[in-house]
Design a protein around this motif. Sequence first.
Motif, PDB file in Angstrom:
ATOM      1  N   GLU A  17       0.820  -1.208   0.000  1.00 30.79           N
ATOM      2  CA  GLU A  17       0.000   0.000   0.000  1.00 30.79           C
ATOM      3  C   GLU A  17       0.851   1.255   0.000  1.00 30.79           C
ATOM      4  OE1 GLU A  17      -3.504   2.151   2.692  1.00 30.79           O
ATOM      5  OE2 GLU A  17      -2.948   0.071   3.055  1.00 30.79           O
ATOM      6  N   ASN A  18       1.904   1.244   0.825  1.00 29.45           N
ATOM      7  CA  ASN A  18       2.782   2.419   0.892  1.00 29.45           C
ATOM      8  C   ASN A  18       4.044   2.243   0.048  1.00 29.45           C
ATOM      9  OD1 ASN A  18       1.321   4.078   2.916  1.00 29.45           O
ATOM     10  ND2 ASN A  18       1.723   2.301   4.257  1.00 29.45           N
ATOM     11  N   ARG A  20       6.598   0.163   0.260  1.00 31.51           N
ATOM     12  CA  ARG A  20       7.814   0.148   1.073  1.00 31.51           C
ATOM     13  C   ARG A  20       8.224  -1.299   1.367  1.00 31.51           C
ATOM     14  NH1 ARG A  20       6.287   4.673   5.709  1.00 31.51           N
ATOM     15  NH2 ARG A  20       6.408   6.509   4.362  1.00 31.51           N
TER      16      ARG A  20
END
Length: 241
Positions: A17-18, A20
């Motif tokens: 989602e991010n 990362r």
Amino acid sequence: MKVDDEVEVVVLEVDTENRRISLGLKQLEPNPWITLKDTYPPGTIIEGELTSVTEFGVFISIEDGIDGLVHISDFSWTKRVNHPSELYKKGDKIRAVVLGVDIENERFSLGIKQLDSDPWANIDRQFGVGTQHDVKSQKTADFGVFVELAPEIEGLIHISELSKGRVEKTEDFAKVGDILKAEVVTIDKDARRIGLSSKLVQLRAEKQNVDEYVQKAKSTSKTTMGDLFGEALSSVTKKPE
């Protein structure tokens, strides 16, 4: 490391989602804390240099990069310590006992008082309720006198238990260093408190005198205390001839 270095890492987490990716270097090597737990089981005695002093305890070097903590509550079984700096300073060589190794939180717990047995464990055998002892006055307070029964074993004679007579000020009754005779009346192992009474010693001494008086009477031709006191009374009230 510097920019453009090539290093081997372990993927710890992917956050899509991010966008990362979390990586780790230390995970490529065995966790030293697991080895520490095997190398230093509880009860192991170590000696190391004191690396830092804090208000809650002292840290002792175990191995390179690994320090163990002796919490202030594990300094002494009997002595109250307000701050670790009263006893230790950085650079001191300290012996301690391993209490446990917490791998998850990376904590190495040590104890100093555990080098010796707890004197309170069998305190009731040495200073049982009803036993009398010569104790040394350590300090006075409005409510009583603190006394030493043995090295680092302290007890309290409450002001109401100092004497048969009324005691207005404890410092007038006993000075620091005075030796008092007192009887143990209460023992609280959990709270580490011993209550004593000097008044009770006096009362028992008086009873002992009465008992001796009775025994003396029995050794004569008298059979009762009434006979004995009757004779004493008649000798006082008899008019001279």
